[in-house]
Design a protein around this motif. Structure first.
Motif, PDB file in Angstrom:
ATOM      1  N   LYS A  62      34.243  62.132 -40.710  1.00 26.53           N
ATOM      2  CA  LYS A  62      33.015  62.748 -41.217  1.00 26.53           C
ATOM      3  C   LYS A  62      33.158  64.269 -41.164  1.00 26.53           C
ATOM      4  CE  LYS A  62      28.470  63.546 -41.784  1.00 26.53           C
ATOM      5  NZ  LYS A  62      27.590  63.335 -40.629  1.00 26.53           N
TER       6      LYS A  62
ATOM      7  N   GLU B 216      27.892  61.777 -48.152  1.00 22.51           N
ATOM      8  CA  GLU B 216      26.778  61.384 -47.287  1.00 22.51           C
ATOM      9  C   GLU B 216      25.528  62.178 -47.669  1.00 22.51           C
ATOM     10  OE1 GLU B 216      27.245  58.746 -45.330  1.00 22.51           O
ATOM     11  OE2 GLU B 216      29.257  58.794 -46.208  1.00 22.51           O
TER      12      GLU B 216
ATOM     13  N   HIS C 262      24.726  54.805 -42.714  1.00 23.23           N
ATOM     14  CA  HIS C 262      24.852  56.148 -42.146  1.00 23.23           C
ATOM     15  C   HIS C 262      23.880  56.294 -40.987  1.00 23.23           C
ATOM     16  CE1 HIS C 262      25.518  60.668 -42.638  1.00 23.23           C
ATOM     17  NE2 HIS C 262      24.587  60.570 -41.696  1.00 23.23           N
TER      18      HIS C 262
END
Length: 544
Positions: A295, A377, A87
Motif C-alpha cells: 500500500k 484505493e 479496504h
C-alpha cells in the motif's frame, strides 16, 4: 486490565466455534449469492466437507445427503457468502475501540467533554490517544487546536486523530514531548496549524508516542475480529500492515485464534522489506493470512484538504491539497514492489493524485505483462477526462460507498458543482469496464458492510437522505453491490479461487442474517443484523 479483557474476548470467540464434521449439511436456508455471470443465484442447502470447504450447493428439489454427519437447520433464514471488506485497517479498528472514541462528536465542546471524561477514567494512561472527530459535523466547521485540548488536559500528552486518519491534533504537552516548537517546519506533503498536523506532518509527533507492546497488539486484534465477525465480515484487505501488525496476526494464527481472513498489504516499502523477507507470503493458517500487496499513498483526504486536486479547492482557493510522492519516487517504489512480485494498491483521492497513479500504472504495464491487478484505493475524485484510462490500464477501483454518504455535502463545498462529474463515480467506472471492489475504510467508517451495500444501491445514508439519492445516476444494482463485497473484493486480492462465493472447492465462509437482503428497501438493508458467522465451516460468532 486491557490485556486480560481482550484475552477473554479471544476466548469467547474460540468458545463459540463449532467444528463442521464430514458432510455437514446446512439446510432449509434462503441462500443468495452472485454467480460468475453477475446474476443472483438462489439455493436452499449447503454441504460442507471436513476440510471446511464447500462440497455442494443444493437447490429446493435437490436430493440431500442420506446420512450427513451433522444437519443444521437454518430455519429459513437468509444465508450469504461471508462478506469481504476490500479496504480496511484491522489493527486500527481494534486499537481505536480501546482508545478514546470521538466518532459523532457534534462540536469542539462535545470533543472536550469526551476527552475530560476519558482522562478522568484513565488516570494511568501516559498518553491519551483517540480518533474519530470530524469538523464537518460541527456548525462552525473549525479544526480543533492545541489550545482547545489544553483547556481540558494539560498534564500529559493528548493526540487525537481525525476520522479519516489524515489529520491529528495534539495538546501542548504532546508537542513538547515531540520536540515541536513554533520554528518547526512541516515536511513535504504535510501541514502544521495551531497544533493540527496534516498528512506527512503527523509523523513528527507519532514517532514519539510510546509503541504498544505485544500484549496490546494481541488485544487489539482480538477486539477487531470481534467487531468484524459481528457485522458479517469474514475477510478484509488490511491496507497498511506494519511489521508489528504482521507479528500479531501470526501469533493469532499460531494460537488458532485467527478467525477472520486477512489479505495483507504492507504499509509501504520499508514494511514490505521487513515482512517475510521482502517477498509475498504463502497462504497461512488455513488461508486465513496472506500478504501479496503493498500500500502506497499519493495524497491525503478531502475533508482535511489534503487530497491533491488539479485546480484549487472551491472553498479555499489558495490550496490544491498535498502531493505525498513525486513522480520519480512513485516510479521507483512501484518498480521495486512489482519486481518483487507484489500487487500495488495506491491511495488516491484527488483528481491530480488519481491522474498521477493512473500514469504510474500505465508505465508499469509496459514492463509487466502478466496479471497484476493494480488497485487505486478510493478513486474518489477523478477528472472526467481520466475516467476511460482506468479500465484501459486494467486498474481495479477499490471504493467505499459509505464515504459518499458521509462526504457528499463536504465534497460539494470542496469541489464546487462543476467538478463532481467524476466524484464517487461507481456506475460510470463499472460501465467503462472497471472492476469494482467495495469496502468501508474502517475505522474511518463502520466495518458494518450493510450500510455500504445500501449506499451502493441507493446513494443514500441509513436515514434515506437525500431523497432520491445523491447523483443517483451513479447507483449500482443490488447484484453489483453484493458482488463488490464478495466476488469483487476477493478478485481484487487474488483470492477468488478461495473466497467470495460458495462454490465447490471454496472455503465455507458464510453468514446468516435476519432478513432477505434482496427484497428489502435500502434503509432496511442498512439495518440488517447478523445472526451467525461461519468461517471455514466453523461457527465463529453468534448473536447472543
Amino acid at each position: 486490565m486491557r490485556t486480560s479483557l481482550f484475552a477473554a474476548a479471544a476466548l469467547l470467540l474460540a468458545s463459540v466455534s463449532t467444528t463442521a464434521l464430514a458432510d455437514t449439511l446446512i439446510d432449509n436456508a434462503n441462500g443468495i449469492q452472485v454467480d460468475a455471470a453477475g446474476k443472483l443465484q438462489h439455493f436452499t442447502g449447503l454441504v460442507i466437507g471436513n476440510d471446511g470447504r464447500v462440497m455442494k450447493l443444493l437447490g429446493k428439489g435437490d436430493a440431500r445427503p442420506a446420512k450427513p454427519d451433522a444437519r443444521i437447520d437454518a430455519g429459513g433464514r437468509t444465508l450469504l457468502p461471508g462478506l469481504i471488506d476490500a479496504h480496511g485497517h484491522v489493527m486500527a479498528l481494534g486499537f481505536g475501540a480501546l482508545q478514546l472514541d470521538l466518532t459523532g462528536t457534534t462540536s469542539i465542546a462535545d470533543l472536550q467533554q469526551r476527552l475530560k471524561a476519558y482522562a478522568a477514567a484513565n488516570p494511568q494512561a501516559k498518553w491519551i490517544l483517540g480518533r474519530g472527530w470530524n469538523q464537518e459535523l460541527w456548525s462552525d466547521k473549525r479544526f480543533p487546536t492545541a489550545a482547545d485540548l489544553d483547556a481540558v488536559v494539560s498534564d500529559r500528552p493528548v493526540w487525537l486523530g481525525r476520522v479519516d486518519g489524515h489529520a491529528s491534533v495534539g495538546n501542548s504537552a504532546a508537542l513538547k514531548a515531540a520536540g515541536i516548537t513554533a520554528q518547526t517546519k512541516a515536511p513535504a506533503g504535510g501541514r502544521i496549524e495551531n497544533g493540527l498536523f496534516v498528512d506527512a506532518a503527523a509523523e513528527l509527533v507519532e514517532s514519539k508516542i510510546p509503541a504498544p507492546d505485544a500484549a496490546a497488539y494481541d488485544a487489539a486484534l482480538a477486539k477487531a475480529q470481534e467487531l468484524m465477525l459481528a457485522t458479517g465480515l469474514t475477510a478484509a484487505a488490511d491496507m497498511g500492515t506494519s511489521p508489528a501488525d504482521w507479528a500479531a496476526m501470526n501469533r493469532a494464527g499460531q494460537a488458532g485464534t485467527l478467525h477472520v481472513r486477512i489479505l495483507s498489504y504492507a504499509g509501504g516499502i520499508p514494511a514490505m522489506r521487513a515482512i517475510n523477507g521482502g517477498k509475498p507470503s504463502e497462504w497461512l493458517y488455513g488461508a486465513r493470512l496472506h500478504q501479496g500487496g503493498v500500500k502506497l499513498y499519493a495524497d491525503g483526504a478531502l475533508g482535511s484538504r489534503g487530497a491533491w486536486l488539479k485546480a484549487p479547492y472551491h472553498d479555499k482557493p489558495d490550496t490544491r491539497g498535498l502531493s505525498l510522492i513525486s513522480d520519480a519516487e512513485l516510479a521507483k517504489q512501484t518498480n521495486e514492489a512489482a519486481s518483487n512480485g507484489y500487487q500495488l494498491a495506491i491511495h488516491a483521492i484527488g483528481d491530480a493524485a488519481n491522474a498521477q497513479v493512473i500514469t504510474a500504472f500505465e508505465r508499469l504495464n509496459q514492463r509487466f505483462k502478466d496479471d497484476r491487478r493494480w488497485r487505486i484505493e478510493h478513486a474518489q475524485v477523478l477528472d472526467v477526462a481520466d475516467l476511460p484510462r482506468v479500465a484501459k490500464a486494467g486498474i481495479i477501483a477499490s471504493m467505499q460507498p459509505t464515504h459518499q454518504t458521509s462526504d457528499r455535502t463536504m465534497a460539494e463545498a470542496r469541489l464546487g458543482p462543476e467538478r463532481l462529474g467524476g466524484a464517487y463515480a461507481w456506475q460510470t467506472l463499472a460501465r467503462s469496464g472497471v472492476r469494482l471492489a467495495f469496502g468501508s475504510d474502517f475505522p474511518v467508517e463502520s466495518p458494518n458492510p450493510f450500510p455500504g451495500l445500501a449506499a451502493a444501491v441507493s446513494r443514500q445514508d441509513v436515514n434515506g437522505q437525500p431523497a432520491g439519492g445523491w447523483r443517483p445516476q451513479e447507483r449500482v444494482s443490488f447484484e453489483a453491490g453484493l458482488a463488490g463485497f464478495t466476488r469483487g473484493a476477493a478478485y481484487a486480492s487474488f483470492a477468488e479461487d478461495r473466497i467470495g462465493s460458495l462454490e465447490p472447492g471454496k472455503q465455507a465462509d458464510f453468514i446468516l442474517v435476519d432478513r432477505d437482503v434482496s427484497k428489502v428497501s435500502p434503509t432496511d438493508l442498512a439495518r440488517t443484523e447478523v445472526i451467525e458467522t461461519w468461517v471455514g465451516g466453523k461457527k465463529v460468532w453468534a448473536k447472543k
